[in-house]
Structure formats: structure tokens, C-alpha cells
Scaffold this motif. Structure first.
Motif, PDB file in Angstrom:
ATOM      1  N   LEU A 113      19.326  27.041   1.491  1.00  0.00           N
ATOM      2  CA  LEU A 113      20.128  27.043   2.887  1.00  0.00           C
ATOM      3  C   LEU A 113      20.040  28.893   2.347  1.00  0.00           C
ATOM      4  CD1 LEU A 113      23.196  25.221   2.597  1.00  0.00           C
ATOM      5  CD2 LEU A 113      21.100  24.713   4.722  1.00  0.00           C
ATOM      6  N   PHE A 114      20.208  29.263   1.355  1.00  0.00           N
ATOM      7  CA  PHE A 114      20.642  30.955   1.391  1.00  0.00           C
ATOM      8  C   PHE A 114      19.065  31.640   1.461  1.00  0.00           C
ATOM      9  CE2 PHE A 114      23.637  31.109  -2.181  1.00  0.00           C
ATOM     10  CZ  PHE A 114      24.174  32.996  -1.763  1.00  0.00           C
ATOM     11  N   PHE A 115      17.415  31.052   0.720  1.00  0.00           N
ATOM     12  CA  PHE A 115      16.477  31.007   2.129  1.00  0.00           C
ATOM     13  C   PHE A 115      16.879  31.800   3.991  1.00  0.00           C
ATOM     14  CE2 PHE A 115      12.200  31.334   3.435  1.00  0.00           C
ATOM     15  CZ  PHE A 115      11.430  31.670   3.230  1.00  0.00           C
ATOM     16  N   VAL A 116      17.232  30.329   4.035  1.00  0.00           N
ATOM     17  CA  VAL A 116      17.484  30.606   5.820  1.00  0.00           C
ATOM     18  C   VAL A 116      18.520  31.138   6.103  1.00  0.00           C
ATOM     19  CG1 VAL A 116      17.954  28.762   7.001  1.00  0.00           C
ATOM     20  CG2 VAL A 116      17.127  27.531   5.770  1.00  0.00           C
ATOM     21  N   ALA A 117      19.381  31.576   5.185  1.00  0.00           N
ATOM     22  CA  ALA A 117      20.243  32.984   5.627  1.00  0.00           C
ATOM     23  C   ALA A 117      19.539  34.318   5.718  1.00  0.00           C
ATOM     24  CB  ALA A 117      21.369  32.983   4.584  1.00  0.00           C
ATOM     25  N   ILE A 118      18.409  34.381   4.730  1.00  0.00           N
ATOM     26  CA  ILE A 118      18.426  35.610   4.208  1.00  0.00           C
ATOM     27  C   ILE A 118      16.826  35.723   5.562  1.00  0.00           C
ATOM     28  CG2 ILE A 118      19.362  36.231   2.091  1.00  0.00           C
ATOM     29  CD1 ILE A 118      16.196  35.888   1.227  1.00  0.00           C
ATOM     30  N   SER A 119      16.794  34.937   6.740  1.00  0.00           N
ATOM     31  CA  SER A 119      15.274  35.304   7.232  1.00  0.00           C
ATOM     32  C   SER A 119      15.157  36.207   7.831  1.00  0.00           C
ATOM     33  CB  SER A 119      14.820  33.158   7.524  1.00  0.00           C
ATOM     34  OG  SER A 119      16.153  33.429   8.458  1.00  0.00           O
ATOM     35  N   ASP A 120      16.677  37.051   7.962  1.00  0.00           N
ATOM     36  CA  ASP A 120      16.178  36.801   9.548  1.00  0.00           C
ATOM     37  C   ASP A 120      16.882  38.474   9.197  1.00  0.00           C
ATOM     38  OD1 ASP A 120      18.754  36.724   8.437  1.00  0.00           O
ATOM     39  OD2 ASP A 120      19.990  36.641  10.800  1.00  0.00           O
ATOM     40  N   GLY A 121      16.282  38.390   8.273  1.00  0.00           N
ATOM     41  CA  GLY A 121      16.560  40.307   6.764  1.00  0.00           C
ATOM     42  C   GLY A 121      18.005  40.946   6.207  1.00  0.00           C
ATOM     43  N   VAL A 122      18.980  40.033   7.364  1.00  0.00           N
ATOM     44  CA  VAL A 122      20.126  40.152   6.784  1.00  0.00           C
ATOM     45  C   VAL A 122      21.212  38.911   5.752  1.00  0.00           C
ATOM     46  CG1 VAL A 122      21.235  40.634   9.033  1.00  0.00           C
ATOM     47  CG2 VAL A 122      22.065  41.434   7.343  1.00  0.00           C
ATOM     48  N   VAL A 123      22.100  39.192   5.288  1.00  0.00           N
ATOM     49  CA  VAL A 123      23.131  37.960   5.476  1.00  0.00           C
ATOM     50  C   VAL A 123      24.683  38.434   5.497  1.00  0.00           C
ATOM     51  CG1 VAL A 123      23.920  36.619   3.988  1.00  0.00           C
ATOM     52  CG2 VAL A 123      21.778  37.083   3.664  1.00  0.00           C
ATOM     53  N   THR A 124      24.629  37.701   6.996  1.00  0.00           N
ATOM     54  CA  THR A 124      26.389  38.263   6.759  1.00  0.00           C
ATOM     55  C   THR A 124      27.734  37.599   6.886  1.00  0.00           C
ATOM     56  OG1 THR A 124      26.753  36.562   9.085  1.00  0.00           O
ATOM     57  CG2 THR A 124      25.729  38.590   9.211  1.00  0.00           C
ATOM     58  N   ASP A 125      28.613  38.527   6.131  1.00  0.00           N
ATOM     59  CA  ASP A 125      29.816  37.934   5.302  1.00  0.00           C
ATOM     60  C   ASP A 125      30.344  36.625   6.367  1.00  0.00           C
ATOM     61  OD1 ASP A 125      30.230  40.306   4.016  1.00  0.00           O
ATOM     62  OD2 ASP A 125      32.217  41.018   5.987  1.00  0.00           O
TER      63      ASP A 125
END
Length: 231
Positions: A113-125
Motif C-alpha cells: 500500500l505504501f508503494f501504491v501511495a507513492i506511485s504519483d510521486g507524493v504521499v499526502t498527509d
């Protein structure tokens, strides 16, 4: 991720199968309840920042690798689930209930799930809040979450574990051993015994102080978590 190699006949409308009290035999990907819950969690994560992008499904499919025969069902469920974040806690609880005796599997899910979250280049709050809540519902220590977060996003500058050079969920014994080894290496007496200038001794003193402060901070946090019953 290897555990998602064989998804058996996922029924997109059957969203509530996760009541078994023990880990079922075979690969988790052969368990419709597992594949349904993980697909829903991935989809709802994509919606957590308010902008579920098509590219996030590509990242999800890259990590969890649905079989070609199941890909259509997985995509349909994903598209349905990503319309809202509502219900994600239920899926996380069901996975924890079904696979609570398989903590590494649950960690692998959160890692994906972390990998999916960073797939667009940024992990939001909002995405971090979502991931932290999933980790909590999985029954994971906050230190496990911090280790995975650091793996994907890097260590924060003031993180005591960065100074200690150990994983966030290392044992107390491992943490203490690292502290002693670092302190022995950086002790100001070593600089004095080698006849180094005062400036080098001052640097060693500052480094030793930072090591001691990091160790104390890590141990205080661990004691606080233990008192809360979440260590």
C-alpha cells in the motif's frame, strides 16, 4: 509481491467474506476474502487524498499482480471501491481477524500500500493518516509503521533511529548494543588518547551527546508505548 500470484474467481459483488478465525491454508491470493479486502484497501487508499488517479491502479496491479483471468474482476472491484474511502476500516479489521497469525503477510500488504501511495510521486498527509490507521487496525506496533514509512519515504532528520542506525522495531537488546558500540567509537576519551586537537575532542563530545540523546529518546518512546500496551 509473490503472495498475490493466484487470485481465484473474485466475485466483485461478494464483499463480506472474511469471518474465518484462522489463517486458511494455501496462498492468500487464492482466498477471495483476502483478494477482495486488499483490492478494496488499495482502491480506497487512492481516494484518500481526494484524487483517485488511473495511474494508481497501474501501481496497484504492479505490486499485487492479479492473474490475467482475474484481472477484469479485480479492476471492476477496484473501480467500485475507489469511489469513497468509507468502509476501509472494516476491510482492514477483517484482514487482521483472518490473518492475525500471519503478521509478515499483513506487513507485506501495508508495504504494498505504501508503494501504491507513492506511485504519483507524493504521499499526502491524508494518505499517511490512512496508512497509519490501516497499520493500527492490523495490530502492528507504531514502530513497524515507522520502519515501513522510513523505507519508502526516508528517515526524518530528527529521528533517533537515524542516529542509532537501527530499524525502528529492533529489539531493546539490539538498540542497546548499537548505542554502546556507537558510544564506544565516538567517546571523547578516544580523541584525547590519540592526542587530537581540542576541536576534535569537542566534535567527539557533541557526537557522543547526540548518541546518548537519541538512545534516551528511543527508550522513552518505547516505555510510553509499553504503558499504552501498543509496543
Amino acid at each position: 509481491m509473490s503472495f498475490w500470484r493466484k487470485i481465484a474467481g473474485l466475485a466483485a459483488l461478494n464483499l463480506d467474506e472474511a469471518e474465518c478465525d484462522v489463517c486458511p491454508p494455501g496462498l492468500p491470493g487464492e482466498d477471495p476474502a483476502f483478494s477482495t479486502a486488499v483490492t478494496a484497501l488499495g482502491a480506497k487508499l487512492a481516494k484518500a487524498d481526494g484524487d483517485a488517479q488511473a495511474g494508481e491502479y497501474a501501481a496497484f496491479a504492479e505490486v499485487f499482480r492479479p492473474e490475467p483471468a482475474s484481472a477484469g474482476n479485480v479492476r471492476r472491484l477496484y473501480q467500485l471501491a475507489r469511489q469513497t474511502t468509507r468502509g476501509f476500516e472494516s476491510y482492514a479489521r477483517r484482514l487482521q481477524k483472518r490473518y492475525r497469525n500471519c503478521p509478515q503477510l499483513l506487513e507485506d500488504v501495508l508495504d504494498g500500500l505504501f508503494f501504491v501511495a507513492i506511485s504519483d510521486g507524493v504521499v499526502t498527509d491524508d494518505e499517511l493518516t490512512y496508512l497509519a490507521r490501516v497499520s493500527e487496525l492490523f495490530g502492528q506496533s507504531p514502530l513497524v509503521f515507522r520502519r515501513l514509512k522510513a523505507t519508502h519515504l526516508g528517515l526524518e532528520a530528527n529521528d533517533p533511529y537515524a542516529v542509532m542506525g537501527v530499524a525502528h522495531d529492533a529489539s531493546d537488546a539490539q538498540l542497546r548494543a548499537a548505542w554502546k558500540a556507537l558510544l564506544a567509537e565516538a567517546h571523547p576519551d578516544r580523541a584525547r588518547s590519540r592526542g587530537l586537537p581540542r576541536e576534535f575532542v569537542e566534535v567527539a563530545e557533541a557526537k557522543a551527546a547526540a548518541i546518548n540523546a537519541a538512545f534516551d529518546a528511543a527508550m522513552r518512546e518505547r516505555r510510553a508505548l509499553a504503558l499504552q500496551g501498543v509496543a
